[in-house]
Design a protein around this motif. Structure first.
Motif, PDB file in Angstrom:
ATOM      1  N   UNK A  32      10.169 -26.813   4.561  1.00 54.67           N
ATOM      2  CA  UNK A  32      11.514 -27.268   4.240  1.00 54.67           C
ATOM      3  C   UNK A  32      12.308 -26.264   3.416  1.00 54.67           C
ATOM      4  N   UNK A  33      11.678 -25.171   3.033  1.00 47.16           N
ATOM      5  CA  UNK A  33      12.293 -24.243   2.089  1.00 47.16           C
ATOM      6  C   UNK A  33      12.743 -22.935   2.719  1.00 47.16           C
ATOM      7  N   UNK A  34      13.884 -22.419   2.226  1.00 48.21           N
ATOM      8  CA  UNK A  34      14.253 -21.045   2.526  1.00 48.21           C
ATOM      9  C   UNK A  34      13.276 -20.140   1.770  1.00 48.21           C
ATOM     10  N   UNK A  35      12.732 -19.152   2.461  1.00 45.96           N
ATOM     11  CA  UNK A  35      11.811 -18.202   1.850  1.00 45.96           C
ATOM     12  C   UNK A  35      12.459 -16.820   1.832  1.00 45.96           C
ATOM     13  N   UNK A  36      12.223 -16.102   0.752  1.00 41.30           N
ATOM     14  CA  UNK A  36      12.887 -14.811   0.577  1.00 41.30           C
ATOM     15  C   UNK A  36      11.887 -13.746   0.156  1.00 41.30           C
ATOM     16  N   UNK A  37      12.222 -12.518   0.497  1.00 44.93           N
ATOM     17  CA  UNK A  37      11.538 -11.352  -0.041  1.00 44.93           C
ATOM     18  C   UNK A  37      12.540 -10.587  -0.917  1.00 44.93           C
TER      19      UNK A  37
ATOM     20  N   UNK B 220       8.050  -2.816  -5.929  1.00 44.60           N
ATOM     21  CA  UNK B 220       7.189  -3.987  -5.877  1.00 44.60           C
ATOM     22  C   UNK B 220       7.929  -5.069  -5.112  1.00 44.60           C
ATOM     23  N   UNK B 221       7.281  -5.640  -4.140  1.00 44.17           N
ATOM     24  CA  UNK B 221       7.892  -6.652  -3.278  1.00 44.17           C
ATOM     25  C   UNK B 221       7.383  -8.037  -3.671  1.00 44.17           C
ATOM     26  N   UNK B 222       8.339  -8.960  -3.804  1.00 40.44           N
ATOM     27  CA  UNK B 222       8.026 -10.303  -4.255  1.00 40.44           C
ATOM     28  C   UNK B 222       8.462 -11.343  -3.223  1.00 40.44           C
ATOM     29  N   UNK B 223       7.631 -12.326  -3.045  1.00 42.29           N
ATOM     30  CA  UNK B 223       7.945 -13.513  -2.269  1.00 42.29           C
ATOM     31  C   UNK B 223       8.580 -14.531  -3.214  1.00 42.29           C
TER      32      UNK B 223
ATOM     33  N   UNK C 287       0.821  -1.195   0.000  1.00 44.69           N
ATOM     34  CA  UNK C 287       0.000   0.000   0.000  1.00 44.69           C
ATOM     35  C   UNK C 287       0.855   1.244   0.000  1.00 44.69           C
ATOM     36  N   UNK C 288       0.197   2.362   0.276  1.00 43.60           N
ATOM     37  CA  UNK C 288       0.880   3.649   0.325  1.00 43.60           C
ATOM     38  C   UNK C 288       1.000   4.097   1.774  1.00 43.60           C
ATOM     39  N   UNK C 289       2.165   4.610   2.131  1.00 39.16           N
ATOM     40  CA  UNK C 289       2.421   5.032   3.500  1.00 39.16           C
ATOM     41  C   UNK C 289       3.370   6.218   3.489  1.00 39.16           C
ATOM     42  N   UNK C 290       3.283   7.039   4.512  1.00 41.94           N
ATOM     43  CA  UNK C 290       4.186   8.171   4.627  1.00 41.94           C
ATOM     44  C   UNK C 290       5.539   7.716   5.162  1.00 41.94           C
ATOM     45  N   UNK C 291       6.587   8.487   4.890  1.00 40.49           N
ATOM     46  CA  UNK C 291       7.898   8.157   5.461  1.00 40.49           C
ATOM     47  C   UNK C 291       7.816   8.018   6.977  1.00 40.49           C
ATOM     48  N   UNK C 292       8.494   7.017   7.482  1.00 42.77           N
ATOM     49  CA  UNK C 292       8.439   6.725   8.905  1.00 42.77           C
ATOM     50  C   UNK C 292       7.356   5.746   9.291  1.00 42.77           C
ATOM     51  N   UNK C 293       6.479   5.438   8.361  1.00 40.72           N
ATOM     52  CA  UNK C 293       5.379   4.528   8.634  1.00 40.72           C
ATOM     53  C   UNK C 293       5.782   3.068   8.558  1.00 40.72           C
ATOM     54  N   UNK C 294       4.785   2.217   8.748  1.00 43.88           N
ATOM     55  CA  UNK C 294       5.019   0.771   8.782  1.00 43.88           C
ATOM     56  C   UNK C 294       4.017   0.045   7.906  1.00 43.88           C
ATOM     57  N   UNK C 295       4.451  -1.100   7.392  1.00 41.18           N
ATOM     58  CA  UNK C 295       3.581  -2.024   6.682  1.00 41.18           C
ATOM     59  C   UNK C 295       4.018  -3.433   7.018  1.00 41.18           C
ATOM     60  N   UNK C 296       3.070  -4.355   6.933  1.00 39.23           N
ATOM     61  CA  UNK C 296       3.381  -5.765   7.113  1.00 39.23           C
ATOM     62  C   UNK C 296       2.916  -6.526   5.895  1.00 39.23           C
ATOM     63  N   UNK C 297       3.873  -7.114   5.179  1.00 37.83           N
ATOM     64  CA  UNK C 297       3.572  -7.922   4.014  1.00 37.83           C
ATOM     65  C   UNK C 297       3.402  -9.384   4.428  1.00 37.83           C
ATOM     66  N   UNK C 298       2.518 -10.067   3.735  1.00 31.91           N
ATOM     67  CA  UNK C 298       2.321 -11.501   3.938  1.00 31.91           C
ATOM     68  C   UNK C 298       2.443 -12.224   2.608  1.00 31.91           C
TER      69      UNK C 298
ATOM     70  N   UNK D 210       6.862 -10.008   6.180  1.00 35.39           N
ATOM     71  CA  UNK D 210       7.908  -8.997   6.206  1.00 35.39           C
ATOM     72  C   UNK D 210       7.336  -7.770   6.912  1.00 35.39           C
ATOM     73  N   UNK D 211       7.789  -7.544   8.138  1.00 37.64           N
ATOM     74  CA  UNK D 211       7.405  -6.351   8.881  1.00 37.64           C
ATOM     75  C   UNK D 211       8.361  -5.231   8.506  1.00 37.64           C
ATOM     76  N   UNK D 212       7.818  -4.151   8.018  1.00 39.34           N
ATOM     77  CA  UNK D 212       8.638  -3.044   7.546  1.00 39.34           C
ATOM     78  C   UNK D 212       8.325  -1.809   8.380  1.00 39.34           C
ATOM     79  N   UNK D 213       9.305  -1.345   9.125  1.00 31.48           N
ATOM     80  CA  UNK D 213       9.158  -0.158   9.966  1.00 31.48           C
ATOM     81  C   UNK D 213      10.078   0.957   9.468  1.00 31.48           C
ATOM     82  N   UNK D 214       9.819   2.162   9.936  1.00 33.91           N
ATOM     83  CA  UNK D 214      10.651   3.319   9.567  1.00 33.91           C
ATOM     84  C   UNK D 214      10.858   3.391   8.059  1.00 33.91           C
ATOM     85  N   UNK D 215       9.786   3.257   7.332  1.00 34.36           N
ATOM     86  CA  UNK D 215       9.883   3.213   5.868  1.00 34.36           C
ATOM     87  C   UNK D 215      10.391   4.525   5.307  1.00 34.36           C
ATOM     88  N   UNK D 216      11.168   4.394   4.233  1.00 28.62           N
ATOM     89  CA  UNK D 216      11.767   5.534   3.554  1.00 28.62           C
ATOM     90  C   UNK D 216      11.285   5.572   2.103  1.00 28.62           C
ATOM     91  N   UNK D 217      11.340   6.719   1.468  1.00 28.65           N
ATOM     92  CA  UNK D 217      10.941   6.787   0.044  1.00 28.65           C
ATOM     93  C   UNK D 217      11.710   5.790  -0.825  1.00 28.65           C
TER      94      UNK D 217
END
Length: 118
Positions: A31-36, A93-96, A10-21, A81-88
């Protein structure tokens, strides 16, 4: 059929947080390594974070260390993926992703857009 479905962008202001699933199916998730990964316009796709099968070991890109946290729930076949203190510069686009098979073929989700802007 291997499937990974990301959500939470989504859209968030700098300093904000998002949680991706990322909800995964079609393979033995535990059994697998998972990556973002993420890809910004005009840039190459880059590894953001990864987590080993039991969740005990994680790795992060230097640019997100101390701000992002990767976690997994093997009972739910989901990686977060918990993302805090987001920056511009986190706008992308985030991929699993994971690798499967003898040739370690990499599989991708469809991606979720993260926009950090004031």
């Amino acid at each position: 059929q291997v499937q990974m479905v990301e959500s939470g962008g989504g859209s968030v202001q700098p300093g904000g947080s998002l949680r991706l699933s990322c909800a995964a199916s079609g393979f033995i998730f535990s059994s697998r390594i998972m990556s973002w990964y993420r890809q910004a316009p005009g840039k190459e796709r880059e590894l953001v974070a990864r987590i080993f099968s039991t969740g005990d070991t994680t790795n992060y890109a230097d640019s997100v260390k101390g701000r992002f946290t990767i976690a997994r729930d093997n009972a739910k076949n989901t990686v977060y993926l918990q993302m805090n203190s987001l920056k511009p510069e986190d706008t992308a686009t985030y991929y699993c992703s994971t690798t499967l098979g003898a040739t370690s073929l990499r599989y991708w989700g469809q991606g979720t857009q993260v926009t950090v802007s004031s």
